[in-house]
Design a protein around this motif. Structure first.
Motif, PDB file in Angstrom:
ATOM      1  N   HIS A   1       0.831  -1.210   0.000  1.00 14.34           N
ATOM      2  CA  HIS A   1       0.000   0.000   0.000  1.00 14.34           C
ATOM      3  C   HIS A   1       0.864   1.258   0.000  1.00 14.34           C
ATOM      4  CE1 HIS A   1      -3.860  -2.057   1.186  1.00 14.34           C
ATOM      5  NE2 HIS A   1      -4.315  -1.067   0.434  1.00 14.34           N
ATOM      6  N   ALA A   2       1.881   1.273   0.841  1.00 15.01           N
ATOM      7  CA  ALA A   2       2.747   2.453   0.938  1.00 15.01           C
ATOM      8  C   ALA A   2       3.359   2.791  -0.420  1.00 15.01           C
ATOM      9  CB  ALA A   2       3.842   2.227   1.981  1.00 15.01           C
ATOM     10  N   GLU A   3       3.836   1.786  -1.126  1.00 12.43           N
ATOM     11  CA  GLU A   3       4.461   2.023  -2.434  1.00 12.43           C
ATOM     12  C   GLU A   3       3.433   2.391  -3.497  1.00 12.43           C
ATOM     13  OE1 GLU A   3       7.749   2.271  -3.225  1.00 12.43           O
ATOM     14  OE2 GLU A   3       7.869   2.282  -1.045  1.00 12.43           O
TER      15      GLU A   3
ATOM     16  N   ALA B   1      -6.153   1.149   9.359  1.00 11.63           N
ATOM     17  CA  ALA B   1      -7.377   1.955   9.425  1.00 11.63           C
ATOM     18  C   ALA B   1      -7.310   3.127   8.448  1.00 11.63           C
ATOM     19  CB  ALA B   1      -7.602   2.459  10.852  1.00 11.63           C
ATOM     20  N   ALA B   2      -6.162   3.784   8.379  1.00 12.09           N
ATOM     21  CA  ALA B   2      -6.004   4.908   7.458  1.00 12.09           C
ATOM     22  C   ALA B   2      -6.064   4.434   6.004  1.00 12.09           C
ATOM     23  CB  ALA B   2      -4.692   5.633   7.734  1.00 12.09           C
ATOM     24  N   ALA B   3      -5.439   3.299   5.702  1.00 12.38           N
ATOM     25  CA  ALA B   3      -5.480   2.756   4.340  1.00 12.38           C
ATOM     26  C   ALA B   3      -6.913   2.419   3.942  1.00 12.38           C
ATOM     27  CB  ALA B   3      -4.591   1.517   4.233  1.00 12.38           C
ATOM     28  N   ASN B   4      -7.695   1.911   4.881  1.00 17.89           N
ATOM     29  CA  ASN B   4      -9.089   1.607   4.588  1.00 17.89           C
ATOM     30  C   ASN B   4      -9.876   2.881   4.284  1.00 17.89           C
ATOM     31  OD1 ASN B   4     -11.213  -0.367   4.311  1.00 17.89           O
ATOM     32  ND2 ASN B   4     -12.091   0.549   6.163  1.00 17.89           N
ATOM     33  N   ARG B   5      -9.592   3.955   5.016  1.00 13.14           N
ATOM     34  CA  ARG B   5     -10.255   5.243   4.759  1.00 13.14           C
ATOM     35  C   ARG B   5      -9.853   5.782   3.382  1.00 13.14           C
ATOM     36  NH1 ARG B   5     -14.710   7.985   5.306  1.00 13.14           N
ATOM     37  NH2 ARG B   5     -14.351  10.198   5.485  1.00 13.14           N
ATOM     38  N   VAL B   6      -8.581   5.635   3.028  1.00 11.13           N
ATOM     39  CA  VAL B   6      -8.125   6.032   1.695  1.00 11.13           C
ATOM     40  C   VAL B   6      -8.905   5.258   0.641  1.00 11.13           C
ATOM     41  CG1 VAL B   6      -6.175   5.943   0.078  1.00 11.13           C
ATOM     42  CG2 VAL B   6      -5.812   6.757   2.412  1.00 11.13           C
ATOM     43  N   ARG B   7      -9.037   3.957   0.845  1.00  7.97           N
ATOM     44  CA  ARG B   7      -9.770   3.110  -0.111  1.00  7.97           C
ATOM     45  C   ARG B   7     -11.205   3.574  -0.288  1.00  7.97           C
ATOM     46  NH1 ARG B   7     -13.456  -0.630   0.468  1.00  7.97           N
ATOM     47  NH2 ARG B   7     -13.126  -0.820   2.701  1.00  7.97           N
TER      48      ARG B   7
END
Length: 156
Positions: free
Chosen positions: A47-49, A126-132
């Motif tokens: 995800h970071a990349e 949690a932040a990645a899910n919000r981004v999604r």
């Protein structure tokens, strides 16, 4: 304005939109489901990349789409008064999409980067899910914008 300039502006507008909306479609419809085969730490690293690379593209595509759209609006159509409804809708949805991207960048993506830097996997997830979720909303807006553009340009 000679015919070459609006053609170039239209091509820039179209390519920028394809990169932006197509990137979101790939991320949501292809990449996200495929991540299930990875362990959570690997998923976060990927995800970071992916975010870093895709958001770099959006930081270039978004201003090109907005600037070329406004240049066409004011240089070709002569402003909002002479533009069709589809152009008004594209402008509105495009501005909302730009706002959603900025909200992603300065909100959950900033929290994701910070959590990754601190090694807090739960907060990063949690932040990645919000981004999604926000990318999914922007994808819907982008698809609606594309549909409106197609029907507005060629009619029914």
């Amino acid at each position: 304005m000679s015919a070459t300039v609006p053609t170039l502006l239209f091509v820039l507008h179209l390519v920028g939109a394809i990169l932006w909306v197509g990137g979101m479609a790939f991320a949501i419809l292809v990449l996200r489901p495929a991540l299930a085969v990875l362990a959570p730490p690997q998923r976060l690293a990927l995800h970071a990349e992916v975010f870093r690379r895709f958001f770099l593209i959006v930081w270039h595509a978004m201003p090109i789409v907005v600037a070329s759209g406004w240049a066409l609006l004011f240089g070709w159509y002569g402003g909002f008064r002479d533009a069709g409804v589809h152009v008004h809708v594209m402008n509105l949805t495009g501005m909302i999409m730009a706002g959603v991207f900025l909200a992603i960048w300065f909100g959950p993506y900033a929290r994701f980067r910070a959590a990754m830097g601190r090694g807090e996997a739960e907060a990063a997830t949690a932040a990645a899910n919000r981004v999604r979720l926000l990318i999914t909303a922007n994808l819907v807006l982008g698809l609606v914008t594309s549909i409106v553009a197609g029907f507005g340009r060629w009619g029914l």
